[in-house]
Design an enzyme around this catalytic site. Structure first.
Site, PDB file in Angstrom:
ATOM      1  N   SER A  26      -6.120   0.308   3.784  1.00 54.30           N
ATOM      2  CA  SER A  26      -7.498   0.524   4.232  1.00 54.30           C
ATOM      3  C   SER A  26      -7.762  -0.391   5.417  1.00 54.30           C
ATOM      4  O   SER A  26      -7.232  -1.511   5.485  1.00 54.30           O
ATOM      5  CB  SER A  26      -8.494   0.183   3.118  1.00 54.30           C
ATOM      6  OG  SER A  26      -9.827   0.174   3.608  1.00 54.30           O
ATOM      7  N   TYR A  54     -12.089  -4.851  -3.259  1.00 50.46           N
ATOM      8  CA  TYR A  54     -11.325  -3.756  -2.654  1.00 50.46           C
ATOM      9  C   TYR A  54     -10.563  -4.245  -1.427  1.00 50.46           C
ATOM     10  O   TYR A  54      -9.353  -4.001  -1.288  1.00 50.46           O
ATOM     11  CB  TYR A  54     -12.282  -2.634  -2.277  1.00 50.46           C
ATOM     12  CG  TYR A  54     -11.626  -1.423  -1.666  1.00 50.46           C
ATOM     13  CD1 TYR A  54     -11.001  -0.477  -2.467  1.00 50.46           C
ATOM     14  CD2 TYR A  54     -11.639  -1.219  -0.286  1.00 50.46           C
ATOM     15  CE1 TYR A  54     -10.398   0.649  -1.910  1.00 50.46           C
ATOM     16  CE2 TYR A  54     -11.046  -0.106   0.280  1.00 50.46           C
ATOM     17  CZ  TYR A  54     -10.432   0.824  -0.534  1.00 50.46           C
ATOM     18  OH  TYR A  54      -9.824   1.937   0.017  1.00 50.46           O
TER      19      TYR A  54
END
Length: 259
Positions: A142, A155
């Site tokens: 990501s 995350y």
């Protein structure tokens, strides 16, 4: 070789394959001629893929946090589907919260899937690929791994760990000819993205940027489709990327300004 057959004869394992980016990766690899073992904790999505591509997609219900189950996934692919050439870790979860409100269970679960799950598949794949001196491992990371995000500390940290793990693995496997790369999406039209949207104006704020959360917009002016990410994965596992390893390819429309 035609554009639709450059992965002909190759076998891939894809985790998180039941929906979103994982599903798109399966479709992209099959479209290039690969046979794919599609794995997900939720069997419905991978079963649908197997029905859509009979003989080309095999569905497996697997929890990536279970090391023994992932080892068996890879071993079974070797036994029944042929030599494993490609392994793609897509499985991931998002538990958004400010750090002061983030619970221990959510932190642990995030790392269990996003980081340890990558470790499990990559280790199992590396053991068989390394012995043959060929193969490609890709982690879907990501852009949050490289740029701080408000409310996404767990995350972002889990993805940053997975990125560095993949680079270290790539360094270890480079002498035996196994390549390890990362594809780092930005905002992509998936269920994970939609869970962050609380009102009809949210998608446009993602494109425009949001100063209140210190977030830049997307210079290309659009939110990614899962196929955009899948195409990057398909490139990195192909022979066109034969001299690329330990690379982190951002597919985010310029959103991070490549900070």
């Amino acid at each position: 070789m035609s554009a639709g057959s450059e992965l002909s004869g190759r076998v891939a394992v894809v985790t998180g394959a039941g929906r979103g980016i994982g599903e798109a990766v399966v479709r992209a690899l099959v479209g290039q001629g690969a046979r794919v073992v599609a794995a997900d904790q939720d069997s419905d999505g991978v079963d649908r893929l197997a029905d859509a591509y009979p003989g080309l997609v095999t569905a497996r219900r697997v929890d990536v946090t279970d090391a023994a189950a992932v080892d068996e996934l890879v071993a079974r692919a070797e036994r029944t589907d042929g030599r494993l050439d490609i392994a793609v870790s897509v499985a991931g979860i998002l538990r958004p919260a400010p750090v002061v409100d983030l619970g221990d269970a959510d932190w642990a679960a995030t790392f269990a899937v996003n980081t340890t799950g990558v470790f499990h598949l990559s280790r199992a794949a590396a053991r068989v690929m390394g012995g043959r001196g060929a193969g490609s491992i890709v982690t879907v990371g990501s852009n949050a791994a490289g740029v701080p995000r408000s409310g996404m500390a767990a995350y972002a940290a889990s993805k940053a760990a997975a990125v560095m793990f993949t680079k270290c693995l790539g360094l270890e496997l480079a002498p035996v000819g196994v390549r390890c790369n990362i594809v780092s999406p930005g905002s992509t039209l998936t269920d994970m993205q939609r869970q962050l949207w609380t009102d009809p104006g949210a998608p446009q704020r993602v494109i425009d940027g949001d100063p209140l959360t210190y977030r830049t917009g997307i210079p290309l002016g659009r939110i990614a489709d899962p196929a955009d990410i899948a195409d990057a994965v398909a490139f990195l596992v192909s022979d066109r990327a034969r001299h690329i390893t330990m690379h982190d390819l951002y597919v985010d429309g310029g959103a991070t300004l490549r900070a």
